[in-house]
Design an enzyme around this catalytic site. Structure first.
Site, PDB file in Angstrom:
ATOM      1  N   SER A  47       0.873  -1.185   0.000  1.00  0.00           N
ATOM      2  CA  SER A  47       0.000   0.000   0.000  1.00  0.00           C
ATOM      3  C   SER A  47       0.903   1.227   0.000  1.00  0.00           C
ATOM      4  CB  SER A  47      -0.850  -0.019   1.280  1.00  0.00           C
ATOM      5  OG  SER A  47      -1.514   1.217   1.468  1.00  0.00           O
ATOM      6  N   TYR A  60      -1.841  -1.218  10.563  1.00  0.00           N
ATOM      7  CA  TYR A  60      -1.881  -1.450   9.102  1.00  0.00           C
ATOM      8  C   TYR A  60      -0.595  -0.935   8.450  1.00  0.00           C
ATOM      9  CZ  TYR A  60      -3.790  -1.167   4.302  1.00  0.00           C
ATOM     10  OH  TYR A  60      -4.014  -1.306   2.952  1.00  0.00           O
TER      11      TYR A  60
HETATM   12  P1  NAP Z   1     -11.318  -6.007   0.016  1.00  0.00           P
HETATM   13  O1  NAP Z   1     -12.219  -5.614  -1.100  1.00  0.00           O
HETATM   14  O2  NAP Z   1     -11.729  -5.753   1.415  1.00  0.00           O
HETATM   15  O3  NAP Z   1     -10.985  -7.556  -0.147  1.00  0.00           O
HETATM   16  C1  NAP Z   1     -10.150  -8.173   0.797  1.00  0.00           C
HETATM   17  C2  NAP Z   1      -9.919  -9.606   0.381  1.00  0.00           C
HETATM   18  O4  NAP Z   1      -9.112 -10.232   1.375  1.00  0.00           O
HETATM   19  C3  NAP Z   1     -11.216 -10.382   0.273  1.00  0.00           C
HETATM   20  O5  NAP Z   1     -11.125 -11.275  -0.816  1.00  0.00           O
HETATM   21  C4  NAP Z   1     -11.252 -11.145   1.601  1.00  0.00           C
HETATM   22  O6  NAP Z   1     -11.965 -12.339   1.451  1.00  0.00           O
HETATM   23  C5  NAP Z   1      -9.762 -11.406   1.839  1.00  0.00           C
HETATM   24  N1  NAP Z   1      -9.472 -11.624   3.254  1.00  0.00           N
HETATM   25  C6  NAP Z   1      -9.591 -10.729   4.265  1.00  0.00           C
HETATM   26  N2  NAP Z   1      -9.255 -11.304   5.423  1.00  0.00           N
HETATM   27  C7  NAP Z   1      -8.922 -12.591   5.136  1.00  0.00           C
HETATM   28  C8  NAP Z   1      -8.492 -13.695   5.913  1.00  0.00           C
HETATM   29  N3  NAP Z   1      -8.358 -13.629   7.249  1.00  0.00           N
HETATM   30  N4  NAP Z   1      -8.244 -14.853   5.283  1.00  0.00           N
HETATM   31  C9  NAP Z   1      -8.401 -14.971   3.945  1.00  0.00           C
HETATM   32  N5  NAP Z   1      -8.778 -13.964   3.158  1.00  0.00           N
HETATM   33  C10 NAP Z   1      -9.056 -12.791   3.748  1.00  0.00           C
HETATM   34  O7  NAP Z   1      -9.862  -5.371  -0.159  1.00  0.00           O
HETATM   35  P2  NAP Z   1      -9.165  -4.598  -1.389  1.00  0.00           P
HETATM   36  O8  NAP Z   1      -9.490  -3.170  -1.276  1.00  0.00           O
HETATM   37  O9  NAP Z   1      -9.422  -5.321  -2.643  1.00  0.00           O
HETATM   38  O10 NAP Z   1      -7.632  -4.730  -0.945  1.00  0.00           O
HETATM   39  C11 NAP Z   1      -6.804  -5.771  -1.384  1.00  0.00           C
HETATM   40  C12 NAP Z   1      -5.386  -5.489  -0.891  1.00  0.00           C
HETATM   41  O11 NAP Z   1      -4.972  -4.216  -1.343  1.00  0.00           O
HETATM   42  C13 NAP Z   1      -5.270  -5.463   0.640  1.00  0.00           C
HETATM   43  O12 NAP Z   1      -4.064  -6.051   1.029  1.00  0.00           O
HETATM   44  C14 NAP Z   1      -5.257  -3.981   0.954  1.00  0.00           C
HETATM   45  O13 NAP Z   1      -4.572  -3.690   2.150  1.00  0.00           O
HETATM   46  C15 NAP Z   1      -4.526  -3.454  -0.256  1.00  0.00           C
HETATM   47  N6  NAP Z   1      -4.805  -2.033  -0.506  1.00  0.00           N
HETATM   48  C16 NAP Z   1      -6.079  -1.612  -0.741  1.00  0.00           C
HETATM   49  C17 NAP Z   1      -6.301  -0.254  -0.947  1.00  0.00           C
HETATM   50  C18 NAP Z   1      -7.679   0.299  -1.201  1.00  0.00           C
HETATM   51  O14 NAP Z   1      -7.837   1.519  -1.146  1.00  0.00           O
HETATM   52  N7  NAP Z   1      -8.678  -0.540  -1.513  1.00  0.00           N
HETATM   53  C19 NAP Z   1      -5.232   0.649  -0.917  1.00  0.00           C
HETATM   54  C20 NAP Z   1      -3.959   0.169  -0.672  1.00  0.00           C
HETATM   55  C21 NAP Z   1      -3.754  -1.178  -0.463  1.00  0.00           C
HETATM   56  P3  NAP Z   1     -13.087 -12.837   2.486  1.00  0.00           P
HETATM   57  O15 NAP Z   1     -13.618 -11.634   3.213  1.00  0.00           O
HETATM   58  O16 NAP Z   1     -14.091 -13.507   1.617  1.00  0.00           O
HETATM   59  O17 NAP Z   1     -12.354 -13.771   3.371  1.00  0.00           O
END
Ligand code: NAP
Length: 261
Positions: free
Chosen positions: A145, A158
């Site tokens: 991130s 985080y």
């Molecule tokens: P999201 O829509 O909340 O999706 C998170 C994913 O992680 C889901 O598929 C969830 O699946 C899985 N997950 C969460 N906890 C888990 C666990 N304990 N075991 C297995 N799977 C788990 O998140 P996103 O926004 O796509 O983000 C994806 C990545 O990008 C993350 O690492 C996040 O920190 C990073 N990121 C996101 C942003 C942003 O603004 N969106 C910015 C910077 C970095 P289930 O809930 O079905 O288990």
């Protein structure tokens, strides 16, 4: 250049059920990879895998795992689809982005986030790296991130996990440099997924501000004044996984409209 650049390769994408992970999984499948998507709900994963297979014309399978539970990670990787070869691509994408002021960041909260966002990635790498080094080829991409490159208030756990993921990336890249395995991080800025929708709801709840104001507060970090689209992150991951990217290792690539440079 062939569109099916990953034909014959198996890619595992954690957190592939939605958001950024789903975009990465579908893009890899479109480029010919057999893809395993991981998340906690097998029902959701099976539905998403069917949809992605149909949309990409590729093979996508679901595999349930709780990345906060080391035994569950062992079990998941020991029971990957027998139709697929050993993974040559691992995308550590799953993450928890919970926020709290430091004064309310207790040990349970800290361990929960570090457990999934950092230790979970470490354990997944341990499961796939021996086969990659034996084969002399592998691609590991850790979704960190901009919070892995700079600080933000109220997300100390985080930020620590995402900075840690970059440290892991850099160190492991050096250890695998002679083994045909590259290790890189992609660092999204605020991206249009559930995490951002939850963050906006949280700001609205806690401050009474409107959703439009909360969104404006988030996008003001991005010099392009917009949310990143998941497909933009997916394209960066695919590029890192290409054979032509063999010299790119140990890098942390921000996809954030110029927020960090
Ligand atoms: P999201 O829509 O909340 O999706 C998170 C994913 O992680 C889901 O598929 C969830 O699946 C899985 N997950 C969460 N906890 C888990 C666990 N304990 N075991 C297995 N799977 C788990 O998140 P996103 O926004 O796509 O983000 C994806 C990545 O990008 C993350 O690492 C996040 O920190 C990073 N990121 C996101 C942003 C942003 O603004 N969106 C910015 C910077 C970095 P289930 O809930 O079905 O288990």
């Amino acid at each position: 250049m062939s569109d099916k650049i990953f034909e014959g390769q198996h890619a595992v994408v954690t957190g592939g059920s939605r958001g950024i992970g789903a975009a990465i999984a579908e893009t890899l499948a479109r480029h010919g990879a057999m893809v395993t998507i991981m998340g906690r709900s097998i029902a959701t994963l099976d539905t998403r895998a069917r949809e992605m297979s149909a949309a990409s014309g590729g093979q996508v399978a679901g595999c349930a795992v709780d990345l906060g539970d080391p035994a569950s990670i062992d079990h998941a990787f020991d029971n990957l689809s027998g139709d697929f070869p050993a993974p040559s691509i691992l995308v550590n994408n799953a993450g928890l982005a919970l926020s709290a002021p430091f004064s309310r960041t207790d040990l349970d909260f800290w361990n929960k986030i570090l457990g999934v966002d950092l230790t979970g990635a470490f354990l997944c790498i341990r499961k796939v790296l021996p086969a990659m080094t034996k084969a002399g080829h592998g691609r590991i991409v850790n979704i960190s991130s901009t919070a892995g490159l700079k600080g933000y208030p109220y997300v100390s756990a985080y930020c620590a996990a995402k900075h840690g993921l970059i440290g892991l990336t850099r160190s492991l890249a050096l250890e695998t440099a002679h083994k045909g395995v590259t290790v890189n991080s992609v660092c999204p800025g605020y991206t249009d997924t559930d995490i951002v929708r939850d963050t906006i709801a949280n700001i609205v709840n806690k401050t009474g501000r409107s959703a439009e104001d909360a969104l404006a507060e988030l996008v003001k970090h991005n010099p392009q004044s917009r949310l990143i689209q998941p497909a933009e992150i997916a394209e960066a991951v695919v590029w890192l996984c290409r054979p032509e990217s063999a010299s790119v290792t140990g890098q942390s690539i921000a996809v954030a409209g110029g927020e960090v440079m």
